[in-house]
Design an enzyme around this catalytic site. Structure first.
Site, PDB file in Angstrom:
ATOM      1  N   ASP A  40       0.871  -1.190   0.000  1.00  0.00           N
ATOM      2  CA  ASP A  40       0.000   0.000   0.000  1.00  0.00           C
ATOM      3  C   ASP A  40       0.899   1.227   0.000  1.00  0.00           C
ATOM      4  O   ASP A  40       1.956   1.229   0.635  1.00  0.00           O
ATOM      5  CB  ASP A  40      -0.878  -0.028   1.263  1.00  0.00           C
ATOM      6  CG  ASP A  40      -2.101   0.871   1.173  1.00  0.00           C
ATOM      7  OD1 ASP A  40      -3.223   0.360   1.265  1.00  0.00           O
ATOM      8  OD2 ASP A  40      -1.929   2.114   1.018  1.00  0.00           O
ATOM      9  N   TYR A 150     -14.548   7.598 -12.497  1.00  0.00           N
ATOM     10  CA  TYR A 150     -14.247   6.499 -11.555  1.00  0.00           C
ATOM     11  C   TYR A 150     -14.786   5.173 -12.103  1.00  0.00           C
ATOM     12  O   TYR A 150     -14.056   4.170 -12.173  1.00  0.00           O
ATOM     13  CB  TYR A 150     -14.867   6.811 -10.181  1.00  0.00           C
ATOM     14  CG  TYR A 150     -14.887   5.614  -9.253  1.00  0.00           C
ATOM     15  CD1 TYR A 150     -13.702   5.061  -8.767  1.00  0.00           C
ATOM     16  CD2 TYR A 150     -16.097   5.035  -8.858  1.00  0.00           C
ATOM     17  CE1 TYR A 150     -13.724   3.959  -7.916  1.00  0.00           C
ATOM     18  CE2 TYR A 150     -16.127   3.933  -8.014  1.00  0.00           C
ATOM     19  CZ  TYR A 150     -14.935   3.398  -7.547  1.00  0.00           C
ATOM     20  OH  TYR A 150     -14.962   2.296  -6.713  1.00  0.00           O
ATOM     21  N   PHE A 178     -21.937  -3.372  -4.057  1.00  0.00           N
ATOM     22  CA  PHE A 178     -23.004  -2.374  -3.945  1.00  0.00           C
ATOM     23  C   PHE A 178     -22.602  -1.444  -2.771  1.00  0.00           C
ATOM     24  O   PHE A 178     -21.439  -1.086  -2.693  1.00  0.00           O
ATOM     25  CB  PHE A 178     -24.374  -3.066  -3.890  1.00  0.00           C
ATOM     26  CG  PHE A 178     -24.793  -3.474  -5.295  1.00  0.00           C
ATOM     27  CD1 PHE A 178     -24.073  -4.444  -6.004  1.00  0.00           C
ATOM     28  CD2 PHE A 178     -25.811  -2.824  -5.966  1.00  0.00           C
ATOM     29  CE1 PHE A 178     -24.379  -4.768  -7.335  1.00  0.00           C
ATOM     30  CE2 PHE A 178     -26.135  -3.140  -7.282  1.00  0.00           C
ATOM     31  CZ  PHE A 178     -25.415  -4.106  -7.962  1.00  0.00           C
ATOM     32  N   ARG A 283     -28.654  14.839  -7.449  1.00  0.00           N
ATOM     33  CA  ARG A 283     -27.338  14.974  -8.109  1.00  0.00           C
ATOM     34  C   ARG A 283     -27.410  14.365  -9.494  1.00  0.00           C
ATOM     35  O   ARG A 283     -28.031  13.317  -9.690  1.00  0.00           O
ATOM     36  CB  ARG A 283     -26.266  14.224  -7.316  1.00  0.00           C
ATOM     37  CG  ARG A 283     -25.815  14.933  -6.083  1.00  0.00           C
ATOM     38  CD  ARG A 283     -24.677  14.212  -5.416  1.00  0.00           C
ATOM     39  NE  ARG A 283     -24.994  12.819  -5.113  1.00  0.00           N
ATOM     40  CZ  ARG A 283     -24.294  12.052  -4.289  1.00  0.00           C
ATOM     41  NH1 ARG A 283     -23.221  12.532  -3.701  1.00  0.00           N
ATOM     42  NH2 ARG A 283     -24.641  10.807  -4.054  1.00  0.00           N
TER      43      ARG A 283
HETATM   44  N1  LIG Z   1     -15.845   1.568  -0.074  1.00  0.00           N
HETATM   45  C1  LIG Z   1     -16.812   1.381  -0.949  1.00  0.00           C
HETATM   46  O1  LIG Z   1     -17.976   1.681  -0.668  1.00  0.00           O
HETATM   47  C2  LIG Z   1     -16.521   0.789  -2.308  1.00  0.00           C
HETATM   48  C3  LIG Z   1     -17.590   0.528  -3.201  1.00  0.00           C
HETATM   49  C4  LIG Z   1     -17.298  -0.039  -4.449  1.00  0.00           C
HETATM   50  C5  LIG Z   1     -15.992  -0.350  -4.794  1.00  0.00           C
HETATM   51  N2  LIG Z   1     -14.979  -0.075  -3.918  1.00  0.00           N
HETATM   52  C6  LIG Z   1     -13.609  -0.405  -4.309  1.00  0.00           C
HETATM   53  O2  LIG Z   1     -13.029  -1.195  -3.271  1.00  0.00           O
HETATM   54  C7  LIG Z   1     -11.628  -0.939  -3.181  1.00  0.00           C
HETATM   55  C8  LIG Z   1     -11.261  -0.632  -1.747  1.00  0.00           C
HETATM   56  O3  LIG Z   1     -12.004   0.489  -1.319  1.00  0.00           O
HETATM   57  P1  LIG Z   1     -11.826   1.126   0.140  1.00  0.00           P
HETATM   58  O4  LIG Z   1     -13.141   1.683   0.524  1.00  0.00           O
HETATM   59  O5  LIG Z   1     -11.146   0.167   1.031  1.00  0.00           O
HETATM   60  O6  LIG Z   1     -10.842   2.343  -0.214  1.00  0.00           O
HETATM   61  P2  LIG Z   1      -9.610   2.924   0.626  1.00  0.00           P
HETATM   62  O7  LIG Z   1      -9.246   4.225   0.016  1.00  0.00           O
HETATM   63  O8  LIG Z   1      -9.905   2.887   2.083  1.00  0.00           O
HETATM   64  O9  LIG Z   1      -8.472   1.836   0.328  1.00  0.00           O
HETATM   65  C9  LIG Z   1      -7.714   1.814  -0.855  1.00  0.00           C
HETATM   66  C10 LIG Z   1      -6.264   1.593  -0.443  1.00  0.00           C
HETATM   67  O10 LIG Z   1      -5.464   1.530  -1.618  1.00  0.00           O
HETATM   68  C11 LIG Z   1      -4.293   2.296  -1.421  1.00  0.00           C
HETATM   69  N3  LIG Z   1      -3.850   2.750  -2.748  1.00  0.00           N
HETATM   70  C12 LIG Z   1      -4.524   3.540  -3.621  1.00  0.00           C
HETATM   71  N4  LIG Z   1      -3.794   3.744  -4.726  1.00  0.00           N
HETATM   72  C13 LIG Z   1      -2.633   3.046  -4.566  1.00  0.00           C
HETATM   73  C14 LIG Z   1      -1.480   2.870  -5.365  1.00  0.00           C
HETATM   74  N5  LIG Z   1      -1.331   3.489  -6.544  1.00  0.00           N
HETATM   75  N6  LIG Z   1      -0.480   2.085  -4.897  1.00  0.00           N
HETATM   76  C15 LIG Z   1      -0.591   1.470  -3.689  1.00  0.00           C
HETATM   77  N7  LIG Z   1      -1.655   1.613  -2.886  1.00  0.00           N
HETATM   78  C16 LIG Z   1      -2.682   2.414  -3.310  1.00  0.00           C
HETATM   79  C17 LIG Z   1      -4.707   3.432  -0.489  1.00  0.00           C
HETATM   80  O11 LIG Z   1      -3.637   3.998   0.238  1.00  0.00           O
HETATM   81  C18 LIG Z   1      -5.719   2.719   0.419  1.00  0.00           C
HETATM   82  O12 LIG Z   1      -5.090   2.167   1.562  1.00  0.00           O
HETATM   83  C19 LIG Z   1     -11.343   0.186  -4.172  1.00  0.00           C
HETATM   84  O13 LIG Z   1     -10.844  -0.397  -5.352  1.00  0.00           O
HETATM   85  C20 LIG Z   1     -12.702   0.803  -4.422  1.00  0.00           C
HETATM   86  O14 LIG Z   1     -12.788   1.378  -5.712  1.00  0.00           O
HETATM   87  C21 LIG Z   1     -15.214   0.479  -2.685  1.00  0.00           C
END
Ligand SMILES: NC(=O)c1ccc[n+]([C@@H]2O[C@H](COP(=O)([O-])OP(=O)(O)OC[C@H]3O[C@@H](n4cnc5c(N)ncnc54)[C@H](O)[C@@H]3O)[C@@H](O)[C@H]2O)c1
Length: 323
Positions: A40, A150, A178, A283
Site C-alpha cells: 500500500d 471512476y 453495492f 445529483r
Molecule cells: N468503499 C466502498 O464503498 C466501495 C464501493 C465499491 C468499490 N470499492 C472499491 O473497493 C476498493 C477498496 O475500497 P476502500 O473503501 O477500502 O478504499 P480505501 O481508500 O480505504 O483503500 C484503498 C487503499 O489503496 C491504497 N492505494 C490507492 N492507490 C494506490 C497505489 N497506486 N499504490 C498502492 N496503494 C494504493 C490506499 O492507500 C488505500 O489504503 C477500491 O478499489 C474501491 O474502488 C469500494
C-alpha cells in the site's frame, strides 16, 4: 471451487491498509491463512489498520520498480487488489489522476503478475459499472457503461483482467460491490466521508451540521433513492471464498434488499435518536434504484449476505461513538 483452505497459500493484498483491504486481511488470518503480504502506498490507508501478523510493504502501483522488487522478494499464489482512488466527484475534476492511479496501476500489477507467473487475481469493482436500467436490479451480464470517470476506470480494469484471462489463463474473480457499510472491529473512521453511513455518523457525533438528502422526486416508494447496503463483514467473506475458487467470474455483492434514503435515516433515528437533515436537489448521474441480484455468487461461491441494516448501523455507530 474447493472448500479446503490452503493455509500456506501466499496472498498479496494490494491496498490492504484501506477500509476494505484491512478488514479482509484481518478475516483472512481469522480463517487460517498464514502468509499475507500487504502492499500500500498509504495515500489513504493507515499502517496501524494492518494486522500485525501481515508483512507490510510500502510502495506504489504506479511505480513498476516497487512491484518488481515486491515480486522478486516474495512468491505469491493469489493477489487481492483493493487499491484505487474512489471519489466519484474528484474523478470528474481530475480524470488523469484516476486513469494514472487506477488504470496504469492495475496495468502495472497485471504485467508484473504475468512476468512472475502469478495466476490468480481478485479485483474490487463496483455497481457503478452498470448502464442504468428501468428495474434497477442488476445481473452480472447487464451492459456496462460508466456515468463517471471512476466507473470508467473500473470498466477498463475489468476488461484488462478479462484479456489476461483469455490470453494468459489468469484466473480472476471480479466483485462488483453495492453500498458497503459497517466495521469488522478495526474501528475504521473514514477520513474523507463521501458515503451516507459515515456522513450520518459524523452528523450524529457533531462533526458535521446536517445530512443532505439528494432529491425526493425519484419514482420510489418515498421519492428518495433506493440502495442495496451490504455489511463489510459479508463483503469480505466473499473474498475469502474466492481465494479458493478456480473459476473466473464477475459477481455482484449485495443483500438484494433495497432501502430508501428516508428509510435509512429513520433506522438511524430509531437506533441513535434524532439528527439534522434536509432535502436538496438531486445529483446528476444518481440512479433512482440500484440493487444487486447476487444469485450467481450463491450458485458459484456458496456466498450470501447475512447481516442486516440494523447491524450495519450499530457497528458503524460503535466506531463513531468511540466505544
Ligand atoms: N468503499 C466502498 O464503498 C466501495 C464501493 C465499491 C468499490 N470499492 C472499491 O473497493 C476498493 C477498496 O475500497 P476502500 O473503501 O477500502 O478504499 P480505501 O481508500 O480505504 O483503500 C484503498 C487503499 O489503496 C491504497 N492505494 C490507492 N492507490 C494506490 C497505489 N497506486 N499504490 C498502492 N496503494 C494504493 C490506499 O492507500 C488505500 O489504503 C477500491 O478499489 C474501491 O474502488 C469500494
Amino acid at each position: 471451487m474447493s472448500n479446503k483452505i490452503t493455509e500456506y497459500k501466499k496472498i498479496l493484498v494490494v491496498g490492504g491498509a484501506g477500509y476494505i483491504g484491512s478488514a479482509c486481511v484481518k478475516v483472512l488470518f481469522e480463517r487460517g491463512y498464514k502468509n499475507i503480504i500487504v502492499f500500500d502506498n498509504l495515500d489513504k490507508g493507515r499502517v496501524d489498520l494492518v494486522d500485525s501478523r501481515a508483512v507490510f510493504v510500502q510502495g506504489d502501483l504506479r511505480h513498476k520498480e516497487d512491484l518488481n522488487q515486491l515480486f522478486s522478494n516474495h512468491d505469491f499464489d493469489c493477489v487481492i487488489h483493493f487499491a484505487a482512488l474512489k471519489a466519484v466527484g474528484e474523478s470528474e475534476k481530475f480524470p488523469q489522476k484516476y486513469f494514472e492511479n487506477n488504470v496504469c496501476g492495475t496495468a502495472n500489477l497485471l504485467a508484473v503478475m504475468d512476468e512472475h507467473d502469478v495466476k490468480q487475481i481478485i479485483f474490487s469493482s463496483t455497481a457503478c459499472v452498470y448502464a442504468e436500467k428501468a428495474s434497477g436490479v442488476y445481473v452480472e451480464s447487464d451492459p456496462l457503461s460508466a456515468p463517471n470517470v471512476y466507473g470508467s476506470t473500473k470498466i477498463i480494469c475489468e476488461n484488462m483482467i478479462r484479456d489476461y484471462n483469455r490470453t494468459k489463463n489468469l484466473n480472476y474473480t471480479i466483485f462488483r460491490y453495492f453500498n458497503v457499510a459497517g466495521d469488522v472491529g478495526l474501528n475504521y473512521i473514514d477520513p474523507d466521508a463521501q458515503n451516507i453511513f459515515p456522513i450520518i455518523s459524523e452528523v450524529i457525533v457533531g462533526k458535521r451540521s446536517k445530512l443532505e438528502i439528494y432529491g425526493d422526486k425519484y419514482e420510489t416508494r418515498d421519492g428518495t433513492c433506493i440502495r442495496d447496503y451490504i455489511h463489510l463483514k459479508d463483503l469480505v467473506s466473499a473474498h475469502v471464498l474466492a481465494v479458493e475458487s478456480v473459476n473466473s467470474f464477475e459477481f455482484n455483492l449485495g443483500t438484494e434488499k433495497g432501502t430508501t434514503v428516508r428509510e435509512l435515516v429513520d433506522s438511524f433515528v430509531r437506533l441513535n435518536g434524532k439528527f439534522a437533515f434536509e432535502t436538496v436537489s438531486a445529483r446528476k448521474g444518481d440512479m433512482g434504484v440500484s440493487l444487486a441480484d447476487s444469485s450467481l455468487a450463491l450458485d458459484k461461491l456458496g456466498w450470501r449476505a447475512v447481516e442486516g441494516l440494523d447491524t450495519m448501523i450499530v457497528d458503524t455507530m460503535v466506531v463513531y461513538n468511540g466505544k
